[in-house]
Write an enzyme that holds these catalytic residues in place. Structure first.
Site, short mmCIF file in Angstrom:
data_model
loop_
_atom_site.label_atom_id
_atom_site.label_comp_id
_atom_site.label_asym_id
_atom_site.label_seq_id
_atom_site.Cartn_x
_atom_site.Cartn_y
_atom_site.Cartn_z
N ASP A 177 20.64 74.53 51.41
CA ASP A 177 20.62 74.00 52.76
C ASP A 177 21.76 72.99 52.93
OD1 ASP A 177 18.03 73.71 54.89
OD2 ASP A 177 19.67 72.24 55.03
N LYS A 203 37.00 77.91 65.39
CA LYS A 203 36.73 77.77 66.80
C LYS A 203 35.34 78.34 67.10
CE LYS A 203 37.66 80.97 69.94
NZ LYS A 203 36.89 82.21 69.82
N HIS A 205 43.05 81.71 65.60
CA HIS A 205 43.74 82.80 64.87
C HIS A 205 44.83 83.46 65.71
CE1 HIS A 205 41.06 85.53 67.05
NE2 HIS A 205 41.88 86.51 66.70
N LYS A 256 49.21 85.33 65.01
CA LYS A 256 49.62 86.71 65.27
C LYS A 256 51.13 86.77 65.40
CE LYS A 256 45.39 88.11 67.65
NZ LYS A 256 44.95 89.45 67.36
N GLU A 293 39.70 93.43 77.02
CA GLU A 293 39.07 94.12 75.88
C GLU A 293 38.18 95.21 76.45
OE1 GLU A 293 38.81 90.73 72.45
OE2 GLU A 293 37.45 90.47 74.14
N ASP A 314 35.37 81.06 75.12
CA ASP A 314 35.62 81.96 73.99
C ASP A 314 37.10 82.24 73.80
OD1 ASP A 314 34.84 83.66 71.87
OD2 ASP A 314 34.93 85.42 73.17
N HIS A 318 42.78 80.77 72.91
CA HIS A 318 43.80 81.80 72.70
C HIS A 318 44.80 81.87 73.87
CE1 HIS A 318 41.19 82.76 69.51
NE2 HIS A 318 40.50 83.73 70.05
N LYS A 378 35.61 91.11 79.04
CA LYS A 378 35.02 92.15 78.20
C LYS A 378 34.79 93.38 79.10
CE LYS A 378 34.28 89.48 74.51
NZ LYS A 378 35.13 89.62 73.31
C1 BG6 Z 1 37.70 85.75 69.20
C2 BG6 Z 1 36.67 85.86 70.28
O1 BG6 Z 1 38.08 84.41 69.00
O2 BG6 Z 1 38.85 86.49 69.57
C3 BG6 Z 1 36.32 87.32 70.56
O3 BG6 Z 1 35.50 85.17 69.88
C4 BG6 Z 1 37.58 88.11 70.85
O4 BG6 Z 1 35.41 87.43 71.64
C5 BG6 Z 1 38.61 87.88 69.74
O5 BG6 Z 1 37.23 89.49 70.92
C6 BG6 Z 1 39.93 88.55 70.05
O6 BG6 Z 1 40.80 88.40 68.97
P1 BG6 Z 1 41.50 89.66 68.31
O7 BG6 Z 1 42.37 89.12 67.24
O8 BG6 Z 1 40.39 90.53 67.80
O9 BG6 Z 1 42.24 90.32 69.42
#
Ligand code: BG6
Length: 470
Positions: free
Chosen positions: A85, A138, A168, A172, A206, A225, A230, A316
């Site tokens: 834990d 994040k 992330h 890229k 997406e 999100d 991003h 989405k």
């Molecule tokens: C994430 C989000 O940080 O990034 C997701 O939580 C999203 O919802 C994703 O789909 C997109 O990143 P990538 O690298 O998969 O295009």
């Protein structure tokens, strides 16, 4: 600045979804590339043992990119596991024991932010915080106040230079390339400003839904999100000035300046949508008002961008999966060749699924020489096998102590400041059909002049590399 190489990686949340989908594959790639040779200590509360963690890691590699027997053998020898834990000091005593004589471990918190406080406190008490680095996932908070609280917790035990906040997207290649392209070429910069650019739009589409992440997504929504992090990173790459030096702080300073120039988004400049069927997803509240789509307009009140609207759209279940930036240039004057009927020039940066840079220009139509068509001069490249994935990049950089690709405290807080009012404004959420470009209200309320760019599949491929002649 703490630039020494970490001599152990402790990752909290080792049995979770992120570890399964991203972290194990990234660790294997690091081994293949020769950048990981330190103990990797997974921590979770799953009632597992090391063999179970290894089985999970193997399964993860098989499903996400393939298992490389040599790299796996090495990763397997580096893996350790602590079950317990996060509030129990025995868990942290076990972590401390596994760390052995490691002097500068990296602790990676792939866990919900609500647990950060407990983990930090225990790391300090168990003696594992000294000289350590913190890597945090994040979302970093869910509004300005909660981000400030997380900063307070982390900064109570670690200096800012030891805190690595992951986004992330920054890792890229095509995101990097936007900055390199802007500042390594003299062709774009003279026109990259309010005199020539009419509007800028960023689309992150997406074609899939929330992929079983209902509980997480329902408390998050599209703005938290992907837009606050991003997409804002992409926007900073578009709008920033050239850093005076190429060190990480100079780069991060310029990004923060962009955010500082953006006033908070007004509710009337935002349209939120929710795909039809979202309420039936597991983990989603029956009357949820969480947005799975958002389109908005904002301004960067800087010398360069004053008056140029930036349009942002993310969702989405869109018709395609594609992230793209498009800058529309102003029309030429209405002389014999110019005027309102001439197709507009634009510059397009595609981030995914492939990397593209395109410049659209007007040329005489081959069917009617009194007309002009828009054609794109285009360079496009699909990801190549063996290219570094974003998670490999962030983990390698964090372990090596390079903070360039991580969000600094002031950046994160400025980003929340911009979206904070609309997160609390209770604006309407309009339903939209899946595989469409969101609710129709978008076109009435936040449509760029000339309309939204709807990304199409890229037909051409490959950059033509011009041989160097000097
Ligand atoms: C994430 C989000 O940080 O990034 C997701 O939580 C999203 O919802 C994703 O789909 C997109 O990143 P990538 O690298 O998969 O295009």
């Amino acid at each position: 600045m703490n630039r020494n190489h970490s001599d152990a990686l402790v990752f909290f949340g080792a049995t979770g979804d992120l570890a399964y989908k991203k972290i194990f594959p990234a660790l294997q790639s690091m081994i293949k590339r020769g950048t990981l040779n330190v103990p990797v200590i997974g921590v979770a509360k799953a009632g597992w043992n090391l063999d179970q963690l290894k089985a999970r890691a193997q399964d993860s590699l098989q499903k996400h990119g393939g298992l490389n027997p040599e790299a796996w053998a090495k990763l397997s020898s580096l893996l350790r596991y602590v079950d317990g834990d996060y509030t129990d000091s025995a868990t942290f005593a076990a972590v401390r024991k596994e760390l052995g004589d490691a002097k500068c471990p990296a602790h990676y918190l792939a866990i919900p932010p609500a647990l950060f406080g407990k983990v930090v406190e225990q790391l300090v008490q168990s003696g594992s915080a000294k000289n350590a680095r913190m890597i945090v996932e994040k979302p970093f908070g869910d509004d300005l106040a909660s981000a400030q609280e997380l900063d307070r917790i982390l900064l109570s035990a670690f200096p800012e230079s030891a805190i690595f906040r992951i986004d992330h997207y920054l890792a890229k290649g095509p995101v990097h390339n936007m900055v390199a392209f802007r500042f390594s070429n003299s062709v774009l910069e003279p026109i990259w400003c309010r005199e020539y650019v009419e509007s800028i739009q960023v689309t992150m589409a997406e074609d899939f839904g929330i992929q079983g992440r209902g509980a997480f997504y329902d408390s998050t929504g599209a703005i938290r999100d992907v837009i606050q992090n991003h997409i804002f990173q992409l926007m900073c790459n578009i709008a920033m000035e050239c850093p005076a030096r190429d060190d990480s702080e100079s780069m991060r300073d310029e990004k923060v300046k962009v955010l500082k120039a953006i006033p908070p988004i007004k509710p009337e400049d935002l349209v939120r949508g929710q795909f039809k069927g979202y309420l039936d997803e597991k983990g989603v509240a029956p009357n949820s008002r969480t947005e799975t789509f958002a389109a908005l307009r904002l301004y960067v009140n800087s010398w360069r961008w004053d008056g140029v609207p930036f349009y942002i759209r993310a969702g989405k279940y869109m018709p395609v999966t594609c992230t793209e930036v498009m800058a529309r240039l102003k029309r030429p004057p209405a002389t014999g060749h110019g005027g309102p009927h001439v197709p507009q020039n634009y510059v397009r940066f595609r981030i995914s699924p492939e990397m593209t840079i395109a410049l659209a220009v007007a040329v005489t139509s081959d069917l009617d020489d009194s007309r002009q068509d828009a054609v794109e001069m285009i360079a496009s490249r699909r990801p190549k096998p063996g290219e570094m994935e974003a998670y490999e990049r962030v983990l390698s950089d964090a372990i090596a102590g390079d903070p360039t690709l991580f969000a600094r405290q002031d950046y994160v807080e400025e980003a929340w400041r911009i979206v904070d009012p609309v997160l609390k404004a209770e604006t309407p959420v309009y339903p939209y059909d899946i595989h469409t470009w969101g609710p129709s209200q978008v076109d009435q309320q936040v449509a760029p002049p000339g309309g939204w760019d709807c990304p199409q599949p890229e037909e051409q491929e490959d950059f033509r590399i011009v041989p160097q002649t000097n």
